[in-house]
Design an enzyme around this catalytic site. Structure first.
Site, PDB file in Angstrom:
ATOM      1  N   CYS A 112     -15.647  -6.436 -13.363  1.00  0.00           N
ATOM      2  CA  CYS A 112     -15.402  -5.646 -14.463  1.00  0.00           C
ATOM      3  C   CYS A 112     -15.166  -6.427 -15.733  1.00  0.00           C
ATOM      4  CB  CYS A 112     -14.377  -4.511 -14.465  1.00  0.00           C
ATOM      5  SG  CYS A 112     -14.737  -3.491 -13.072  1.00  0.00           S
ATOM      6  N   HIS A 245     -12.731  -1.539 -21.575  1.00  0.00           N
ATOM      7  CA  HIS A 245     -13.365  -1.226 -20.256  1.00  0.00           C
ATOM      8  C   HIS A 245     -13.127   0.242 -19.914  1.00  0.00           C
ATOM      9  CE1 HIS A 245     -14.706  -1.489 -16.340  1.00  0.00           C
ATOM     10  NE2 HIS A 245     -13.617  -1.705 -15.702  1.00  0.00           N
ATOM     11  N   ASN A 275     -16.357   4.337 -14.086  1.00  0.00           N
ATOM     12  CA  ASN A 275     -16.304   2.888 -14.112  1.00  0.00           C
ATOM     13  C   ASN A 275     -17.630   2.425 -13.632  1.00  0.00           C
ATOM     14  OD1 ASN A 275     -15.720   0.221 -14.014  1.00  0.00           O
ATOM     15  ND2 ASN A 275     -13.805   0.406 -12.672  1.00  0.00           N
TER      16      ASN A 275
HETATM   17  C1  LIG Z   1      -6.739   5.265  -8.151  1.00  0.00           C
HETATM   18  C2  LIG Z   1      -5.784   6.065  -8.874  1.00  0.00           C
HETATM   19  C3  LIG Z   1      -6.504   7.186  -9.786  1.00  0.00           C
HETATM   20  C4  LIG Z   1      -4.964   6.850  -8.068  1.00  0.00           C
HETATM   21  O1  LIG Z   1      -3.967   7.544  -8.492  1.00  0.00           O
HETATM   22  P1  LIG Z   1      -2.525   7.367  -8.259  1.00  0.00           P
HETATM   23  O2  LIG Z   1      -1.585   8.409  -9.288  1.00  0.00           O
HETATM   24  O3  LIG Z   1      -2.004   6.005  -8.314  1.00  0.00           O
HETATM   25  O4  LIG Z   1      -2.496   7.857  -6.827  1.00  0.00           O
HETATM   26  P2  LIG Z   1      -1.957   7.330  -5.589  1.00  0.00           P
HETATM   27  O5  LIG Z   1      -2.891   6.273  -5.057  1.00  0.00           O
HETATM   28  O6  LIG Z   1      -0.379   6.867  -5.868  1.00  0.00           O
HETATM   29  O7  LIG Z   1      -2.127   8.654  -4.592  1.00  0.00           O
HETATM   30  C5  LIG Z   1      -1.155   9.746  -4.927  1.00  0.00           C
HETATM   31  C6  LIG Z   1      -1.785  10.923  -3.605  1.00  0.00           C
HETATM   32  O8  LIG Z   1      -3.038  11.347  -4.111  1.00  0.00           O
HETATM   33  C7  LIG Z   1      -3.737  11.261  -3.092  1.00  0.00           C
HETATM   34  N1  LIG Z   1      -5.381  10.993  -3.602  1.00  0.00           N
HETATM   35  C8  LIG Z   1      -5.847   9.792  -3.591  1.00  0.00           C
HETATM   36  N2  LIG Z   1      -7.120   9.942  -4.043  1.00  0.00           N
HETATM   37  C9  LIG Z   1      -7.297  11.261  -4.095  1.00  0.00           C
HETATM   38  C10 LIG Z   1      -8.275  11.979  -4.832  1.00  0.00           C
HETATM   39  N3  LIG Z   1      -9.428  11.589  -5.049  1.00  0.00           N
HETATM   40  N4  LIG Z   1      -8.213  13.414  -4.908  1.00  0.00           N
HETATM   41  C11 LIG Z   1      -6.892  13.877  -4.478  1.00  0.00           C
HETATM   42  N5  LIG Z   1      -5.850  13.326  -4.117  1.00  0.00           N
HETATM   43  C12 LIG Z   1      -6.222  11.928  -3.833  1.00  0.00           C
HETATM   44  C13 LIG Z   1      -3.390  10.102  -2.298  1.00  0.00           C
HETATM   45  O9  LIG Z   1      -3.715  10.166  -0.866  1.00  0.00           O
HETATM   46  C14 LIG Z   1      -1.775  10.343  -2.508  1.00  0.00           C
HETATM   47  O10 LIG Z   1      -1.437  11.267  -1.681  1.00  0.00           O
HETATM   48  P3  LIG Z   1       0.110  11.120  -0.640  1.00  0.00           P
HETATM   49  O11 LIG Z   1       0.832  11.324  -1.967  1.00  0.00           O
HETATM   50  O12 LIG Z   1      -0.060  12.469  -0.009  1.00  0.00           O
HETATM   51  O13 LIG Z   1      -0.059   9.938   0.067  1.00  0.00           O
HETATM   52  C15 LIG Z   1      -5.147   5.012  -9.833  1.00  0.00           C
HETATM   53  O14 LIG Z   1      -4.395   4.233  -8.687  1.00  0.00           O
HETATM   54  C16 LIG Z   1      -5.982   4.377 -10.564  1.00  0.00           C
HETATM   55  O15 LIG Z   1      -6.592   4.674 -11.389  1.00  0.00           O
HETATM   56  N6  LIG Z   1      -5.948   2.887 -10.326  1.00  0.00           N
HETATM   57  C17 LIG Z   1      -6.587   1.733 -11.131  1.00  0.00           C
HETATM   58  C18 LIG Z   1      -8.015   1.961 -10.688  1.00  0.00           C
HETATM   59  C19 LIG Z   1      -8.988   1.036 -11.608  1.00  0.00           C
HETATM   60  O16 LIG Z   1      -9.074   1.349 -12.752  1.00  0.00           O
HETATM   61  N7  LIG Z   1      -9.866   0.403 -10.845  1.00  0.00           N
HETATM   62  C20 LIG Z   1     -10.748  -0.366 -11.565  1.00  0.00           C
HETATM   63  C21 LIG Z   1     -10.267  -1.498 -12.267  1.00  0.00           C
HETATM   64  S1  LIG Z   1     -11.317  -2.584 -12.789  1.00  0.00           S
END
Ligand SMILES: CC(C)(COP(=O)(O)OP(=O)(O)OC[C@H]1O[C@@H](n2cnc3c(N)ncnc32)[C@H](O)[C@@H]1OP(=O)(O)O)[C@@H](O)C(=O)NCCC(=O)NCCS
Length: 318
Positions: A112, A245, A275
């Site tokens: 990215c 980004h 993304n």
């Molecule tokens: C991926 C992302 C959106 C997840 O959001 P988060 O608030 O961190 O969520 P978590 O991973 O802590 O998960 C929280 C809960 O939501 C759940 N969950 C994950 N994906 C889900 C979805 N698509 N829909 C519903 N629930 C979801 C998880 O299983 C977890 O459940 P639990 O508490 O029962 O275990 C976030 O971590 C993020 O944006 N990270 C950066 C990603 C990114 O930008 N990547 C590319 C960089 S170049």
């Protein structure tokens, strides 16, 4: 000598996959995806559309916007993590599709951060006097690396391409660039599959530790914005537009807050295409320019981060 942005272009494939459609396949909701990421839909390449096909349309649009004939191009860099083949490079394939030959063409693999890496590289070629007109492309068919049953990753990514035509100019131009990498973090965001003796070994899908990536991105992007501005001798208040980004609206908001910038001065397109990795900055840049928001003479800060970890930023007087 400066590298000046002469024109931009972009392309998103026709097929759209909305959050509601995704929610029929995995256990998620539109509301969850929008509130956690800001993404509302993503575009998916057709089965026979390769990364170079997306790139070709973006490049043709950028050349038209720049008023540059393809015969003037003397460098082509394609930032991509989803090349058409292992080799030849997507840049060589794209050069052939463009119908121009002979000048250097190569791919840049920084996931990215690929576009800021490629733009920085092209800037070095221009500043050294080696080339006069460079085309820099970010293009991805990332949907091929997504496990569509994994709700933690499949909600985030999409396909697309964006391109910039850079010309040598005595007027600014790219003002400062800053690149970084820290391979100690290579395990938190990866696709570790590789070919071995005729078979693909390892996981062929994107693996991501979402929370760790989120925390790393917020900190690294804030730091790189500061150091790039310092290098150019500019203050936060000198930046007219942040062109980040497009991974996640919460990461974008955090960077804007750190720069004391209103979200009114941030180009945000993540809702429309998710993304798109190396394509996301040039897609946003092109949208900002074509919508008339970004005007000639304004100062833009682009910044990207991704697997590796690799990150960086480019400060430009448009
Ligand atoms: C991926 C992302 C959106 C997840 O959001 P988060 O608030 O961190 O969520 P978590 O991973 O802590 O998960 C929280 C809960 O939501 C759940 N969950 C994950 N994906 C889900 C979805 N698509 N829909 C519903 N629930 C979801 C998880 O299983 C977890 O459940 P639990 O508490 O029962 O275990 C976030 O971590 C993020 O944006 N990270 C950066 C990603 C990114 O930008 N990547 C590319 C960089 S170049």
């Amino acid at each position: 000598m400066y590298s000046r942005i002469a024109g931009t272009g972009s392309y998103l494939p026709e097929k759209i996959l909305t959050n509601a459609e995704l929610a029929e396949k995995v256990d998620t909701t539109d509301e969850w995806i929008v509130s956690r990421t800001g993404i509302r839909q993503r575009h998916l390449a057709a089965p026979d559309q390769l990364t170079s096909d997306l790139a070709l349309i973006a490049v043709e649009r950028a050349l038209a916007a720049a008023g540059v004939d393809k015969s003037e191009v003397d460098l082509l860099i394609v930032a991509t993590t989803t090349p058409d083949n292992i080799f030849p490079s997507t840049a060589c394939i794209l050069q052939n599709k463009l119908g121009v030959h002979g000048f250097p063409a190569f791919d840049m693999q920084a996931v990215c951060a690929g576009f800021v890496y490629a733009l920085t590289t092209a800037d070095q070629f221009i500043k050294s006097g080696a080339v006069k007109c460079a085309v820099v492309v970010g293009a991805e068919t990332l949907s091929n690396l997504i496990d569509w049953t994994d709700r933690g990753t499949c909600i985030l990514f999409g396909d697309g391409a964006g391109a910039v035509v850079l010309k040598a100019s005595e007027e600014p131009g790219i003002l400062a660039t800053h690149l970084h990498a820290d391979g100690r973090y290579n395990g938190i965001l990866k696709t570790d599959a590789r070919p071995k003796q005729g078979e693909l070994v390892g996981n062929p899908f994107v693996y991501m530790e979402g929370n760790a990536v989120f925390k790393f991105a917020v900190k690294a992007l804030a730091e790189v914005a500061e150091s790039t501005l310092a290098k150019a001798g500019l203050a936060k208040s000198d930046v007219d537009w942040l062109v980040p980004h497009q991974a996640n609206i919460r990461i974008i908001e955090s960077t804007a807050k750190h720069l004391h910038m209103s979200m009114d001065n941030v180009i945000v397109t993540v809702a429309e295409h998710g993304n798109t990795s190396a394509a996301s900055i040039p897609l946003a840049l092109d949208a900002g320019i074509r919508s008339g928001k970004i005007q000639r003479g304004q100062t833009l800060l682009m910044e990207g981060i991704g697997g590796g970890f690799a990150w960086g930023s480019v400060l430009v007087k448009y």
